[in-house]
Design a protein around this motif. Structure first.
Motif, PDB file in Angstrom:
ATOM      1  N   TYR A 233       1.091  -1.074   0.200  1.00 56.07           N
ATOM      2  CA  TYR A 233       0.379  -0.415  -0.313  1.00 56.07           C
ATOM      3  C   TYR A 233       0.822   1.206   0.104  1.00 56.07           C
ATOM      4  O   TYR A 233       0.012   2.060  -0.592  1.00 56.07           O
ATOM      5  CB  TYR A 233      -0.465   0.174   1.606  1.00 56.07           C
ATOM      6  CG  TYR A 233      -2.105  -0.945   1.405  1.00 56.07           C
ATOM      7  CD1 TYR A 233      -2.557  -1.068   0.295  1.00 56.07           C
ATOM      8  CD2 TYR A 233      -2.834  -1.151   2.510  1.00 56.07           C
ATOM      9  CE1 TYR A 233      -3.580  -2.221  -0.081  1.00 56.07           C
ATOM     10  CE2 TYR A 233      -3.124  -2.478   2.768  1.00 56.07           C
ATOM     11  CZ  TYR A 233      -3.672  -3.078   0.984  1.00 56.07           C
ATOM     12  OH  TYR A 233      -5.227  -4.054   1.041  1.00 56.07           O
ATOM     13  N   ALA A 234       2.035   1.068   0.835  1.00 52.19           N
ATOM     14  CA  ALA A 234       2.547   2.922   0.324  1.00 52.19           C
ATOM     15  C   ALA A 234       3.218   2.380  -0.957  1.00 52.19           C
ATOM     16  O   ALA A 234       3.920   4.243  -0.617  1.00 52.19           O
ATOM     17  CB  ALA A 234       3.814   2.325   1.930  1.00 52.19           C
ATOM     18  N   LEU A 235       3.737   1.619  -0.968  1.00 49.41           N
ATOM     19  CA  LEU A 235       4.541   1.736  -1.959  1.00 49.41           C
ATOM     20  C   LEU A 235       3.411   2.589  -3.314  1.00 49.41           C
ATOM     21  O   LEU A 235       3.790   2.915  -4.545  1.00 49.41           O
ATOM     22  CB  LEU A 235       5.309   0.739  -2.921  1.00 49.41           C
ATOM     23  CG  LEU A 235       6.089  -0.191  -2.238  1.00 49.41           C
ATOM     24  CD1 LEU A 235       6.610  -2.008  -2.385  1.00 49.41           C
ATOM     25  CD2 LEU A 235       7.652   0.876  -2.343  1.00 49.41           C
ATOM     26  N   LYS A 236       2.803   1.632  -2.962  1.00 50.40           N
ATOM     27  CA  LYS A 236       1.160   2.011  -4.171  1.00 50.40           C
ATOM     28  C   LYS A 236       0.871   4.126  -4.512  1.00 50.40           C
ATOM     29  O   LYS A 236       0.769   4.419  -4.973  1.00 50.40           O
ATOM     30  CB  LYS A 236       0.134   1.483  -4.153  1.00 50.40           C
ATOM     31  CG  LYS A 236      -0.080  -0.005  -5.195  1.00 50.40           C
ATOM     32  CD  LYS A 236      -0.995  -0.721  -4.157  1.00 50.40           C
ATOM     33  CE  LYS A 236      -1.070  -1.696  -5.089  1.00 50.40           C
ATOM     34  NZ  LYS A 236      -2.238  -3.016  -3.664  1.00 50.40           N
ATOM     35  N   TYR A 237       1.298   4.172  -2.892  1.00 48.07           N
ATOM     36  CA  TYR A 237       0.941   5.754  -3.257  1.00 48.07           C
ATOM     37  C   TYR A 237       2.310   6.327  -3.687  1.00 48.07           C
ATOM     38  O   TYR A 237       1.911   7.029  -4.288  1.00 48.07           O
ATOM     39  CB  TYR A 237       1.197   6.350  -1.509  1.00 48.07           C
ATOM     40  CG  TYR A 237       1.054   6.977  -1.364  1.00 48.07           C
ATOM     41  CD1 TYR A 237       0.186   8.381  -1.173  1.00 48.07           C
ATOM     42  CD2 TYR A 237       2.760   8.126  -0.667  1.00 48.07           C
ATOM     43  CE1 TYR A 237       0.370   9.421  -0.772  1.00 48.07           C
ATOM     44  CE2 TYR A 237       1.889   9.247  -0.130  1.00 48.07           C
ATOM     45  CZ  TYR A 237       1.451  10.723   0.015  1.00 48.07           C
ATOM     46  OH  TYR A 237       1.505  11.026  -0.081  1.00 48.07           O
TER      47      TYR A 237
END
Length: 335
Positions: free
Chosen positions: A38-42
């Motif tokens: 999720y952090a990488l998608k952000y």
């Protein structure tokens, strides 16, 4: 020969972790892995949207100028080429980069959250529904996009407002030296105009002027853009018309750009008018809508549509092409 007494073999006790403990460990690793994704998608959402915004900034500023004009509907003086040529002649080519820094800040907050957290909310709502919501259905996608856009739009309103103010036309020259000066000026403007004793309240009210229109626009745009991209891509793959790749990403994003331009332009006009309303001419969204209809007619809500489509279409295509590519480079599956 003497019998040699053999000492009993000492073996270490074998311990086994309870099944519940093993399951908990696996769940913990799974959650940690998901959180990282999720952090990488952000991050991917921020990179893709900032790039797209940089490419489309000249189109964005022409669109804002068109939406702020109050000529009669259909006036040729408001055509996008007329506005662009006039800007280049009177203000110089560099005027096309107006509000660039505020635009980048806006994309980090607004677009990073609305696109970067979309799949987080999809997974969360799916788990909460215990399978009642179909993962491939529109209800789940619309719900996730609406919540992500609401959060992103509300938090990014100050940066959005500063961007609009920096992109507006000022006959005597822009009153803002840079983004920091624009933030400070708008804060002071609100502090002076507030009826409250608190300058902080006035400053925040000034920076959050038009937040209701901004949020509505964010929801409309995100639902029509992200959901249509997701749905079109899913349909083309399911029917085996196209496979995962640049061709599929381009096709889905091209249609998504058209849909979100049609749905968001009227709300965008109201948002821009409210954000640039220094004289407090409008008391709110309803008053602004009523005033536009009375003075300019219903056609005014689609002022700047050609530029809106050119800008949002370009922005959408660049965003999703880069978003999918960055995901691949970061080792995350395609959207």
């Amino acid at each position: 020969m003497a019998n040699v007494a053999q000492a009993p073999l000492m073996t270490a006790p074998i311990t086994t972790a309870p099944l519940e403990e093993k399951v908990a460990q696996l769940d913990g690793r799974k959650r940690a892995g998901k959180s990282k994704d999720y952090a990488l998608k952000y991050v991917a959402a921020c990179i893709s949207n900032m790039t797209a915004s940089g490419v489309s900034n000249p189109l964005d500023i022409i669109k804002v100028r068109q939406q702020l004009r109050t000529q009669a509907p259909g006036s040729r003086a408001n055509a996008f080429w007329s506005v662009g040529v006039e800007m280049a002649r009177t203000e110089g080519i560099r005027s096309m980069l107006g509000g660039f820094s505020a635009s980048m800040l806006r994309e980090i907050v607004y677009s990073g959250l609305r696109l970067g957290s979309y799949e987080f909310f999809k997974d969360t709502f799916y788990d909460m529904s215990k399978g009642a919501l179909n993962r491939e259905g529109l209800a789940l996608k619309v719900s996730a996009a609406a919540v992500a856009a609401t959060i992103g739009s509300a938090l990014a309103n100050p940066a959005d407002l500063v961007k609009v103010r920096m992109q507006a036309y000022y006959p005597a020259g822009s009153p803002y030296r840079n983004m920091r000066h624009a933030f400070a000026s708008i804060w002071q403007e609100g502090a002076r105009a507030t009826k409250s004793n608190s300058s902080v309240v006035g400053g925040l009210q000034a920076l959050y002027r038009g937040v209701d229109a901004t949020t509505v626009r964010g929801i409309v745009l995100s639902v029509s853009q992200i959901c249509s991209y997701d749905q079109i891509k899913q349909t083309l793959k399911k029917k085996e018309i196209m496979e995962e790749g640049i061709g599929l990403h381009f096709t889905a994003s091209m249609f998504a750009g058209l849909f979100c331009s049609i749905t968001s332009n009227p709300v965008d006009v109201v948002k821009v008018r409210l954000m640039n309303d220094k004289a407090r001419e409008f008391s709110g969204v309803t008053d602004c809508i009523r005033s536009i209809i009375r003075r300019e007619g219903l056609g005014a809500f689609y002022k700047g549509f050609s530029m809106c489509w050119a800008r949002l279409g370009t922005h959408t295509i660049v965003t999703f092409l880069i978003f999918e590519r960055v995901r691949l480079l970061l080792g995350i599956e395609a959207m």
